[in-house]
Design a protein around this motif. Sequence first.
Motif, PDB file in Angstrom:
ATOM      1  N   PRO A 158       0.795  -1.222   0.000  1.00 48.22           N
ATOM      2  CA  PRO A 158       0.000   0.000   0.000  1.00 48.22           C
ATOM      3  C   PRO A 158       0.833   1.279   0.000  1.00 48.22           C
ATOM      4  N   PHE A 159       2.165   1.161  -0.086  1.00 46.95           N
ATOM      5  CA  PHE A 159       3.013   2.338   0.074  1.00 46.95           C
ATOM      6  C   PHE A 159       3.627   2.779  -1.250  1.00 46.95           C
ATOM      7  N   VAL A 160       3.697   4.100  -1.446  1.00 47.57           N
ATOM      8  CA  VAL A 160       4.347   4.694  -2.613  1.00 47.57           C
ATOM      9  C   VAL A 160       5.375   5.695  -2.094  1.00 47.57           C
ATOM     10  N   MET A 161       6.642   5.428  -2.375  1.00 45.20           N
ATOM     11  CA  MET A 161       7.722   6.300  -1.921  1.00 45.20           C
ATOM     12  C   MET A 161       8.617   6.631  -3.111  1.00 45.20           C
ATOM     13  N   GLU A 165      14.637   2.100  -0.081  1.00 40.86           N
ATOM     14  CA  GLU A 165      14.950   2.292   1.330  1.00 40.86           C
ATOM     15  C   GLU A 165      13.782   2.962   2.061  1.00 40.86           C
ATOM     16  N   GLU A 166      13.122   3.897   1.396  1.00 34.21           N
ATOM     17  CA  GLU A 166      11.969   4.566   2.013  1.00 34.21           C
ATOM     18  C   GLU A 166      10.784   3.603   2.158  1.00 34.21           C
ATOM     19  N   ILE A 167      10.634   2.672   1.219  1.00 35.35           N
ATOM     20  CA  ILE A 167       9.583   1.656   1.336  1.00 35.35           C
ATOM     21  C   ILE A 167       9.815   0.812   2.585  1.00 35.35           C
ATOM     22  N   ILE A 168      11.051   0.379   2.796  1.00 33.65           N
ATOM     23  CA  ILE A 168      11.380  -0.422   3.977  1.00 33.65           C
ATOM     24  C   ILE A 168      11.082   0.364   5.245  1.00 33.65           C
ATOM     25  N   GLN A 169      11.450   1.646   5.257  1.00 33.85           N
ATOM     26  CA  GLN A 169      11.177   2.488   6.426  1.00 33.85           C
ATOM     27  C   GLN A 169       9.675   2.620   6.662  1.00 33.85           C
ATOM     28  N   ALA A 170       8.899   2.729   5.579  1.00 36.02           N
ATOM     29  CA  ALA A 170       7.442   2.850   5.712  1.00 36.02           C
ATOM     30  C   ALA A 170       6.852   1.601   6.357  1.00 36.02           C
ATOM     31  N   PHE A 171       7.311   0.412   5.966  1.00 38.55           N
ATOM     32  CA  PHE A 171       6.829  -0.820   6.587  1.00 38.55           C
ATOM     33  C   PHE A 171       7.204  -0.864   8.065  1.00 38.55           C
ATOM     34  N   GLU A 172       8.424  -0.460   8.372  1.00 38.13           N
ATOM     35  CA  GLU A 172       8.854  -0.465   9.768  1.00 38.13           C
ATOM     36  C   GLU A 172       8.008   0.502  10.594  1.00 38.13           C
ATOM     37  N   GLU A 288      -6.535 -17.465  -4.412  1.00 39.74           N
ATOM     38  CA  GLU A 288      -6.862 -16.983  -3.072  1.00 39.74           C
ATOM     39  C   GLU A 288      -5.621 -16.909  -2.192  1.00 39.74           C
ATOM     40  N   LEU A 289      -4.715 -17.884  -2.345  1.00 37.28           N
ATOM     41  CA  LEU A 289      -3.480 -17.837  -1.564  1.00 37.28           C
ATOM     42  C   LEU A 289      -2.617 -16.649  -1.966  1.00 37.28           C
ATOM     43  N   ARG A 290      -2.551 -16.369  -3.258  1.00 38.61           N
ATOM     44  CA  ARG A 290      -1.758 -15.218  -3.717  1.00 38.61           C
ATOM     45  C   ARG A 290      -2.374 -13.919  -3.215  1.00 38.61           C
ATOM     46  N   ASP A 291      -3.702 -13.843  -3.232  1.00 40.39           N
ATOM     47  CA  ASP A 291      -4.370 -12.651  -2.691  1.00 40.39           C
ATOM     48  C   ASP A 291      -4.062 -12.485  -1.209  1.00 40.39           C
ATOM     49  N   ALA A 292      -4.025 -13.611  -0.473  1.00 43.55           N
ATOM     50  CA  ALA A 292      -3.725 -13.552   0.954  1.00 43.55           C
ATOM     51  C   ALA A 292      -2.328 -13.027   1.196  1.00 43.55           C
ATOM     52  N   VAL A 293      -1.367 -13.464   0.374  1.00 44.88           N
ATOM     53  CA  VAL A 293       0.009 -12.971   0.515  1.00 44.88           C
ATOM     54  C   VAL A 293       0.055 -11.467   0.295  1.00 44.88           C
ATOM     55  N   ALA A 294      -0.624 -10.992  -0.751  1.00 44.62           N
ATOM     56  CA  ALA A 294      -0.632  -9.553  -1.038  1.00 44.62           C
ATOM     57  C   ALA A 294      -1.251  -8.764   0.118  1.00 44.62           C
ATOM     58  N   PHE A 295      -2.325  -9.326   0.698  1.00 42.27           N
ATOM     59  CA  PHE A 295      -2.988  -8.645   1.816  1.00 42.27           C
ATOM     60  C   PHE A 295      -2.074  -8.556   3.032  1.00 42.27           C
ATOM     61  N   LEU A 296      -1.249  -9.594   3.248  1.00 38.26           N
ATOM     62  CA  LEU A 296      -0.428  -9.666   4.453  1.00 38.26           C
ATOM     63  C   LEU A 296       0.854  -8.855   4.382  1.00 38.26           C
ATOM     64  N   VAL A 297       1.204  -8.341   3.194  1.00 40.04           N
ATOM     65  CA  VAL A 297       2.493  -7.646   3.041  1.00 40.04           C
ATOM     66  C   VAL A 297       2.729  -6.573   4.092  1.00 40.04           C
ATOM     67  N   PRO A 298       1.797  -5.613   4.300  1.00 37.24           N
ATOM     68  CA  PRO A 298       2.086  -4.564   5.282  1.00 37.24           C
ATOM     69  C   PRO A 298       2.144  -5.058   6.716  1.00 37.24           C
ATOM     70  N   TYR A 299       1.542  -6.209   6.994  1.00 33.45           N
ATOM     71  CA  TYR A 299       1.529  -6.724   8.358  1.00 33.45           C
ATOM     72  C   TYR A 299       2.775  -7.551   8.664  1.00 33.45           C
ATOM     73  N   LEU A 300       3.283  -8.259   7.650  1.00 32.53           N
ATOM     74  CA  LEU A 300       4.413  -9.153   7.876  1.00 32.53           C
ATOM     75  C   LEU A 300       5.757  -8.465   7.676  1.00 32.53           C
ATOM     76  N   GLY A 301       5.794  -7.399   6.882  1.00 33.85           N
ATOM     77  CA  GLY A 301       7.060  -6.798   6.499  1.00 33.85           C
ATOM     78  C   GLY A 301       7.585  -7.451   5.228  1.00 33.85           C
ATOM     79  N   LEU A 302       8.523  -6.787   4.569  1.00 35.33           N
ATOM     80  CA  LEU A 302       8.993  -7.241   3.265  1.00 35.33           C
ATOM     81  C   LEU A 302       9.655  -8.615   3.325  1.00 35.33           C
ATOM     82  N   ALA A 303      10.518  -8.826   4.320  1.00 31.62           N
ATOM     83  CA  ALA A 303      11.283 -10.069   4.360  1.00 31.62           C
ATOM     84  C   ALA A 303      10.370 -11.285   4.528  1.00 31.62           C
TER      85      ALA A 303
END
Length: 322
Positions: A158-161, A165-172, A288-303
């Motif tokens: 959900p982030f646009v930077m 490096e700014e994307i990583i900071q936004a997730f953190e 559905e699994l791929r959609d779930a991964v996309a949904f979880l990105v901001p909650y799990l972090g990039l790694a």
Amino acid sequence: MAKGGLFHGVQLWVNLPRARKWVPPRYQDIRGRDLTLVASDDGSSLIRIIAGSLAGHEGPGVTYTPITYLHATVAPGARLALPWPGGFSAMVYVLGGDGHVGPDGRPLHEGQLAVYGMAGDALCLRAADRQPLAARGGWEVLVLGGLPIREPIARYGPFVMNTREEIIQAFEDYQAGRMGIIPRSACRTAPRPMIGCRTDDLLSLPGSGNLDEEVDHLMRINGGEPGKHHPFAATVERIFSEAWSLNSLTGRDRRLLLIGALAGLGVDDMLTRHLDAALRTGDLNPGELRDAVAFLVPYLGLARAAKLHALVEELIDRCGET
């Protein structure tokens, strides 16, 4: 909406210039009564100004960059000419009905988007003479645009930077809770309860095998006691803060909750087993699994999200794409 009828939900992301990307978060609660209403000269069109300005009339939305965001209802057969700021981009999205846009009158139907070049000083729209029954009151369109920023773009989830490096900071920042919250005063109804912490309810998945043993194991390796309030339940609450009633969750919903929580805790062996079971039993299909991964990105972090993505793709290849 007072009762019944069709309801539209539109999510609009507005980019910010580099100098404004780190401003403190804020929330605006704009309701129908707050919008600025104007009519066309012949009275055939009603325009609701959500943000920005139109012909000297200002909308309630406060933005960091110059934009204009309108909702217009154009009567069947009517023409609407909107004065448009020079240098602004322009788009028209159709919520309902049929019409035409641009000097050459290109057709535009429900769910379609027209993107103008640099629009000049005016936008021309015309509603079709005959409208579908659902749009008999007029052609419903969103009209929006703004001053182009013209800066490098890095985007993920959900982030646009401007940079990776700014994307990583936004997730953190998101994971640390620095993105702000919606004020309680803005809630129209009392918040529903968070997801309960009873793992025996949450994890009662059909055909999940010896699940009690797995849950006990999960509790122990994460510092919790089986049957007690433990980190696993807290992780479920953090990842899925949308308040659902456990009684209304289907087996598929519970499977998604479990996969999200296991990914959040980094318990890879159990996560692999449940992903594999979800695919083989048909609880979840590859899409559905791929959609779930996309949904979880901001909650799990990039790694962790990248690791989950790789695992899902590996299992989908192993099971065969269906």
